[in-house]
Design an enzyme around this catalytic site. Sequence first.
Site, PDB file in Angstrom:
ATOM      1  N   ASP A  37      -7.358   3.689  15.995  1.00  0.00           N
ATOM      2  CA  ASP A  37      -7.509   3.736  14.670  1.00  0.00           C
ATOM      3  C   ASP A  37      -8.338   2.555  14.381  1.00  0.00           C
ATOM      4  OD1 ASP A  37      -7.600   4.660  12.140  1.00  0.00           O
ATOM      5  OD2 ASP A  37      -5.751   3.813  11.258  1.00  0.00           O
ATOM      6  N   GLY A  92       0.749  -1.263  -0.128  1.00  0.00           N
ATOM      7  CA  GLY A  92      -0.128  -0.164   0.186  1.00  0.00           C
ATOM      8  C   GLY A  92       0.886   1.183  -0.019  1.00  0.00           C
ATOM      9  N   MET A 149       1.616   3.241   2.351  1.00  0.00           N
ATOM     10  CA  MET A 149       2.051   3.374   3.812  1.00  0.00           C
ATOM     11  C   MET A 149       3.222   2.246   3.895  1.00  0.00           C
ATOM     12  SD  MET A 149       0.882   6.125   4.863  1.00  0.00           S
ATOM     13  CE  MET A 149       1.596   6.147   6.576  1.00  0.00           C
TER      14      MET A 149
END
Length: 913
Positions: A151, A43, A45
């Site tokens: 998160d 991804g 990140m």
Amino acid sequence: MAPPPRDPIELAWVAAEVHRRLFGDAAPLRVGRFELRGRLGHGAMGTVWAAVDPELDREVAIKVLFGDDRDAARLRREAQAMARLRHPNVVAVYEVGTWREVPFVAMERVDGPTLRGWMSETRTVQEVLAVFEGAGRGLAAAHAAGLVHGDFKPDNVLVDAAGAARVADFGLARAGGESAPPATAGPTVATGPAATATQATALGGTPAYMAPELWRGEPATARSDQFAFAVALHEALWGRRPFDAATPAALDAALRAPPSRPARGPGAARGAVPARVRRAIARALLPSPAGRHADLPAFLAALAPPSRRWAWLGAGVGAAALAGVAVIALAPRPAPVELCGGADVALGEAWSAERATRVRAAIAAADRPFAADAATRVTAILDEHAARWRAMHRQACRATRVHRSQPEADLALRLGCLAERRRELDALSARLAAAGGELVEQAVRAASGLPPIERCADLASLRARAPIPVEPAVAAALDGLRDQLAAARAAYLAGRYDEARAGARAVATDPAAAAHAPLAAEAGTLAGVAGYRAGDHGAAEAELEAALTAAIAAGDDLVAGEAATALAHGVGYVAGRLADGQRWARVAEAQVQRAGDDLALRAALANTQGNLADAAGDYHAAAAAFARAAQAWRALPGDHRVDLGGALQNQGNALRFLGRHVDALALLEEAERTWRGVLGAEHPLLAMVAGNLAVALRAAGRHDEALAWSERALAIDRANFPPDHPNVGMSLGAIGVGLLAAERPAEALARFEEALALFTARLGGEHPLVAATTTNVGMALTALGRLDEARAALDGSLALKLALRGDRHPSLTSTLRAQGELALRAGQPREAVARFERAVAIDLAAHGDDTPTVAAALVGAGRAHLALGDAGRAVTALERAELLLQRPGAAPAELAEARALLTTARAAAAPAR
């Protein structure tokens, strides 16, 4: 748009692949000590790689985060947060490190989709609630450890192959509500369109799941995690999030709008959402954190049906394995919660920092190679047990004092149960602190053998027991007797069976206990179990029967189940009266069901059922029972890897006896990893599983590996036991079998004779190990051509087995096959046919005609028929063997041998042209 950053590990991986394809096999790419296998995900990140830890022989996932030093700090923070947790619903972190200045985290590899991927398929409401309950347990465990996720969303939860939710990605986690530093100066956040997702992420979190206080720049807390959890649950149930708000102002307006019935989206779960669930979610989504549920356990209890709420409270956060972690407050609590803050005081010295230090030092001081590992593991297990005790104490108190949902009488029952669990922990930890070095071999099993804390949430069982007398003098006397019984139980767990028996008998026969049936039943059960261990079978049976009667009279189904299970094991397996043992097992099955299918009791009964089936030679039933035991040990809160490893090993051995060598090998390898992880590499149990691995590897044709495992077993046994210990003899015999398979019969014979002398001197001449080893001696003598000596050994072995086990036991077949091989070697094929066919008949009677274990005798019979010149019968026998060896789990080498002989037999049977 700039391309995403390249992962330095990916560059090295590509280079290694190019090298491999150009120049052939190359050493695997390593990140730290981990060997990479391929990329799992990528991804913007970072990336996640599949890898193997060669030291511990387990699959892991390696996570690499792109970015600057702040992102590296985020990765370290995630690793530190997750490493503080050990919980079945949290992805475990094993290690954090740096590879070529690139930070990485090695964590448990979970094969399965994210929760979002799982939600993409149509699910029922009950399936959704069940999976989210697991995720909630993991998140609650983090809160109990003083951590906030920060998160929580469906993308940060994995669903494993068993369907269990596993919370991951604690990158925004922080202790006690400490917020991550915002990327902008000051806490002010714009409330207009400029309040973008980028700004929200700078504060920490994903905008769609962020609580309003996070948009305001306030620190994340357990209640902001609760809000995110509720948003995700709403999304899973109704197919859409509760609101679509791109700015803090829009979110605030949506939250303050009049409540309405949720609208269903295209991905909604099948079925009606219960009203209690709608109410619980609505409360968790309130704008003010103070208005939400007191904590996540309270939220989960509100989601659960009324009949399950207190059962969940007993098995939820209390199941968190929070070794060595102090529980700290995460958010301001309403004043009434302080009424239930006395768990630490109530537990007292039963498990304190000072007691833990003494236990660790006492065990580590033992002169055994695994002492240090045992000391670490014992203190971790008891840390976890104490953490679950404290959590249960708080939950019981809050149910009555805070939530007002539990009557005072039920609180008294639960606190009484917790007092029992405290006594047991105190007695065992005190014994370990005083004599831990002497108990080092049993210490880990003893620590994990304490009765489950979660039983104190089973109100139905607690209410069913006869009430404790209210007279002060009687109550005081019973209190003292319970202290004595806890000490006796600690002696039993420590392997001091005579002491345990004497202590339990003293309690059971005390006049005060005689007036209170539950205590008498519990003490009598312990006395009987210890009596079987001590070798006094007759008295133990009588004590257990009396205890069972007392438990039934007292309405104590749990103790009745324990007594019946102990009778099944003692009478049927220890004393060898199989039919009687199987009858008691049926009684135990009924009692287990009456006791609410208690997991610890279910595991013990399944293991007993497996032992009984194994003793009867019914390896199909044994394998199934041991699989049930393993399943129960996995599900039971706490660290039960010692018992789990035993169940896996037993199941593997049963499958091996059925000829399913591949399946057996996989289970035995898992058992070895399990025991090594909890006991260390030098514990005596590792020698046992190493020996069984050697047998399975030989059956699979992997002789060099088998011999190495046998040598490993002998080294462990000699480091732990005297030279004449039976375990040393078994390892010597295993090495002999490996040498014989490697066609080194003279060396094999020397090992067998050494083992036989040891067994005969230590166990007497009439013992199953003597019989089995004598068969091995006969096989080695046959291979050396010393046929008269071989015949005498094999005849003696068969006679002893017949005397010990009867004429139908499967253990006879190994000797009969050896006699058949001897007859062929001596030029007596007709005698060989008789021996092999008798082995076939015994195997068929014991295992049925669908198991590969019959094939070995069939192949021998085929060879004998060929030697007689009867190719037709040889074809018949070998075709049956080939069919059986084509079944899953059979050894490829055995199949190859059968096919080669079948080709020869068919050629001989074909009519001449």
